[in-house]
Design an enzyme around this catalytic site. Structure first.
Site, PDB file in Angstrom:
ATOM      1  N   LYS A   1      -3.501 -27.291 -18.491  1.00  0.00           N
ATOM      2  CA  LYS A   1      -2.343 -27.258 -17.608  1.00  0.00           C
ATOM      3  C   LYS A   1      -2.646 -28.013 -16.300  1.00  0.00           C
ATOM      4  O   LYS A   1      -2.997 -29.173 -16.348  1.00  0.00           O
ATOM      5  CB  LYS A   1      -1.934 -25.809 -17.392  1.00  0.00           C
ATOM      6  CG  LYS A   1      -1.876 -24.984 -18.705  1.00  0.00           C
ATOM      7  CD  LYS A   1      -0.839 -25.503 -19.640  1.00  0.00           C
ATOM      8  CE  LYS A   1      -0.715 -24.909 -21.015  1.00  0.00           C
ATOM      9  NZ  LYS A   1      -1.578 -23.958 -21.575  1.00  0.00           N
TER      10      LYS A   1
ATOM     11  N   ARG B   1     -23.563 -29.888 -28.626  1.00  0.00           N
ATOM     12  CA  ARG B   1     -22.916 -28.562 -28.675  1.00  0.00           C
ATOM     13  C   ARG B   1     -23.453 -27.680 -27.551  1.00  0.00           C
ATOM     14  O   ARG B   1     -22.715 -26.929 -26.925  1.00  0.00           O
ATOM     15  CB  ARG B   1     -23.155 -27.880 -30.036  1.00  0.00           C
ATOM     16  CG  ARG B   1     -22.787 -26.392 -30.003  1.00  0.00           C
ATOM     17  CD  ARG B   1     -22.543 -25.774 -31.354  1.00  0.00           C
ATOM     18  NE  ARG B   1     -23.560 -26.023 -32.341  1.00  0.00           N
ATOM     19  CZ  ARG B   1     -24.753 -25.405 -32.392  1.00  0.00           C
ATOM     20  NH1 ARG B   1     -25.082 -24.499 -31.487  1.00  0.00           N
ATOM     21  NH2 ARG B   1     -25.616 -25.705 -33.340  1.00  0.00           N
TER      22      ARG B   1
ATOM     23  N   TYR C   1       0.450 -14.257 -21.500  1.00  0.00           N
ATOM     24  CA  TYR C   1       0.690 -15.392 -22.409  1.00  0.00           C
ATOM     25  C   TYR C   1       0.593 -14.899 -23.866  1.00  0.00           C
ATOM     26  O   TYR C   1      -0.341 -14.169 -24.221  1.00  0.00           O
ATOM     27  CB  TYR C   1      -0.344 -16.493 -22.128  1.00  0.00           C
ATOM     28  CG  TYR C   1      -0.368 -17.562 -23.193  1.00  0.00           C
ATOM     29  CD1 TYR C   1       0.779 -18.294 -23.491  1.00  0.00           C
ATOM     30  CD2 TYR C   1      -1.517 -17.823 -23.925  1.00  0.00           C
ATOM     31  CE1 TYR C   1       0.766 -19.252 -24.485  1.00  0.00           C
ATOM     32  CE2 TYR C   1      -1.532 -18.787 -24.920  1.00  0.00           C
ATOM     33  CZ  TYR C   1      -0.385 -19.497 -25.195  1.00  0.00           C
ATOM     34  OH  TYR C   1      -0.384 -20.440 -26.187  1.00  0.00           O
TER      35      TYR C   1
ATOM     36  N   ASP D   1      -6.364 -14.655 -14.891  1.00  0.00           N
ATOM     37  CA  ASP D   1      -5.953 -15.955 -15.418  1.00  0.00           C
ATOM     38  C   ASP D   1      -5.213 -16.680 -14.297  1.00  0.00           C
ATOM     39  O   ASP D   1      -4.123 -16.267 -13.887  1.00  0.00           O
ATOM     40  CB  ASP D   1      -5.038 -15.748 -16.643  1.00  0.00           C
ATOM     41  CG  ASP D   1      -4.654 -17.065 -17.304  1.00  0.00           C
ATOM     42  OD1 ASP D   1      -4.626 -18.096 -16.604  1.00  0.00           O
ATOM     43  OD2 ASP D   1      -4.352 -17.071 -18.511  1.00  0.00           O
TER      44      ASP D   1
HETATM   45  C1  LIG Z   1      -1.292 -18.578 -18.647  1.00  0.00           C
HETATM   46  C2  LIG Z   1      -1.957 -19.162 -19.853  1.00  0.00           C
HETATM   47  N1  LIG Z   1      -3.213 -18.794 -20.143  1.00  0.00           N
HETATM   48  C3  LIG Z   1      -3.861 -19.288 -21.218  1.00  0.00           C
HETATM   49  C4  LIG Z   1      -3.264 -20.193 -22.079  1.00  0.00           C
HETATM   50  C5  LIG Z   1      -4.006 -20.705 -23.268  1.00  0.00           C
HETATM   51  O1  LIG Z   1      -4.482 -21.989 -23.030  1.00  0.00           O
HETATM   52  P1  LIG Z   1      -4.673 -23.130 -24.154  1.00  0.00           P
HETATM   53  O2  LIG Z   1      -3.324 -23.462 -24.684  1.00  0.00           O
HETATM   54  O3  LIG Z   1      -5.336 -24.247 -23.405  1.00  0.00           O
HETATM   55  O4  LIG Z   1      -5.556 -22.544 -25.201  1.00  0.00           O
HETATM   56  C6  LIG Z   1      -1.959 -20.612 -21.802  1.00  0.00           C
HETATM   57  C7  LIG Z   1      -1.286 -21.569 -22.688  1.00  0.00           C
HETATM   58  O5  LIG Z   1      -0.135 -21.879 -22.561  1.00  0.00           O
HETATM   59  C8  LIG Z   1      -1.282 -20.074 -20.663  1.00  0.00           C
HETATM   60  O6  LIG Z   1      -0.037 -20.428 -20.359  1.00  0.00           O
END
Ligand SMILES: Cc1ncc(COP(=O)(O)O)c(C=O)c1O
Length: 379
Positions: free
Chosen positions: A195, A46, A98, A170
């Site tokens: 992604k 962990r 998001y 992000d």
């Molecule tokens: C731009 C963006 N940031 C963060 C996230 C969250 O990521 P996760 O699904 O890996 O938790 C997503 C998920 O689709 C996203 O599109």
């Protein structure tokens, strides 16, 4: 060294005990101490493990950060970053963010005394107007998910730094190959590694990339205390995916441009949202700060009914949540990724029920376009 070389080699040195060119997956929960209080650098999975440490080194290098920490998902990384705030602190967030980030802020973090304001971060005036004396963080998605609005990172970096506000970006939609927010002034970069960084749709993962030792210390404390670090097998998968990030992004970008141009000229499509089109409102900023427009785009089919008929006809494009995989993924944000956003917010940011989001994969471009065209016959 160049980006592709770093993606292949940093953190990926051959295994010192066997010479294996790919380090083993350390699928173990604990590490035996040689004597009381003495270990070989790891004590409990962990807290840390070699696959996580390796991946963290690669991600920090590619984003140009001082350090990086990887988490079980993008949301876990984003949650850790918001925990840098204290009760009474205020954060300004991109309004077209998001949906999971919107839900985290408005349904969970508000109960811990944090305050949030959602604004159009492509407008500096809107950001300035939202600032309060207790604003500590500016959280920006650029391009935004799914309407592809672009924020001027250099301008926001200056605005934030001048006021001792932490700028968090992000970078999921572009990856460090196409955009490097830290070079433009961001203090922290977050990713859903689910992604493009992994790129093969076979694991979830998140990253927080830091530029300041005080943030790094806190984020590592949160990661090991909350137990949200990424597991060995998933670290291995993301590390493997990263080795081809540069070449994948080149092809994603080329396919994204081709699909956007094709759809933009299609008579059945009302509007295409894509920073690479000269008609995009922030096209010039995108050109300035991005190495390419990327492979995420959205287009409006006018109604839920039209979108449903189209989505039920695609064959090569997979109707699924997520993005950034080698395969083309298609979704309806209003009913899928952004379902947790209140209707009035969705409408304000342009997420209509006819808005389709496309994550253009790296299949042969003729095949992607042929699939979209045959499905558009049903609209
Ligand atoms: C731009 C963006 N940031 C963060 C996230 C969250 O990521 P996760 O699904 O890996 O938790 C997503 C998920 O689709 C996203 O599109």
């Amino acid at each position: 060294m160049g980006f592709a070389t770093n993606a292949i080699h940093v953190g990926q040195e051959p295994d010192p005990t066997t010479g294996a060119i790919v380090a083993p997956i350390y699928q173990t929960s604990t590490y035996v101490q040689t004597e009381l209080g003495k270990d070989k650098g790891y004590d409990y999975a962990r807290t840390n493990h070699p696959n996580r440490k390796a991946l963290e080194r690669t991600v920090a290098k590619l984003e140009g950060g001082q350090s990086a920490y990887v988490f079980s998902s993008g949301m876990a990384a984003i949650d850790a970053v918001f925990r840098l705030l204290r009760p009474g602190d205020h954060a300004v967030i991109s309004e077209a963010v998001y949906g999971g980030v919107f839900r985290l802020a408005t349904q969970l973090l508000v109960h811990f005394g944090l305050e949030f304001t959602f604004v159009d971060t492509s407008s500096q005036d809107s950001v300035l107007g939202a600032l309060r004396p207790n604003t500590k963080m500016l959280y920006v998605e650029t391009p935004t998910n799914p309407t592809l609005r672009v924020a001027d990172l250099a301008a926001l970096g200056k605005l934030a730094t001048d006021r001792s506000i932490t700028l968090v970006v992000d970078n999921t939609f572009l990856s460090p190959y196409l955009q490097r927010p830290i070079e433009l002034g961001a203090h922290i970069v977050v990713h859903s590694m689910t992604k493009y960084l992994n790129g093969h749709s076979d694991s979830t993962g998140g990253a927080a990339v830091l530029t300041r030792p005080e943030d790094a210390e806190k984020i590592y404390f949160i990661q090991r205390s909350a137990g949200s670090g990424l597991a060995p097998m998933d670290c291995f998968l993301v590390s493997r995916g990263l080795k081809t990030l540069a070449i994948r992004m080149l092809q994603h970008n080329a396919n994204g441009i081709a699909v956007a141009r094709h759809l933009d000229a299609h008579p059945k499509i009302r509007k295409v949202y894509y920073p690479g089109l000269p008609t995009h409102p922030q096209h010039d900023i995108a050109r300035k700060q991005q190495r390419g427009p990327g492979a995420m785009l959205a287009f409006d089919l006018g109604s839920l009914d039209a979108a449903r008929r189209f989505l039920n006809q695609v064959k090569l494009c997979s109707l699924a949540e997520s993005l950034g995989g080698v395969e083309t993924l298609i979704s309806l944000p209003a009913l899928m990724t952004h379902a947790s956003m209140p209707v009035e917010v969705r409408e304000r940011v342009g997420i209509t029920e006819g808005l389709v989001r496309l994550s253009v994969g790296i299949e042969d471009i003729e095949d992607i376009i042929a699939d979209l065209d045959q499905a558009l016959l049903y609209v």
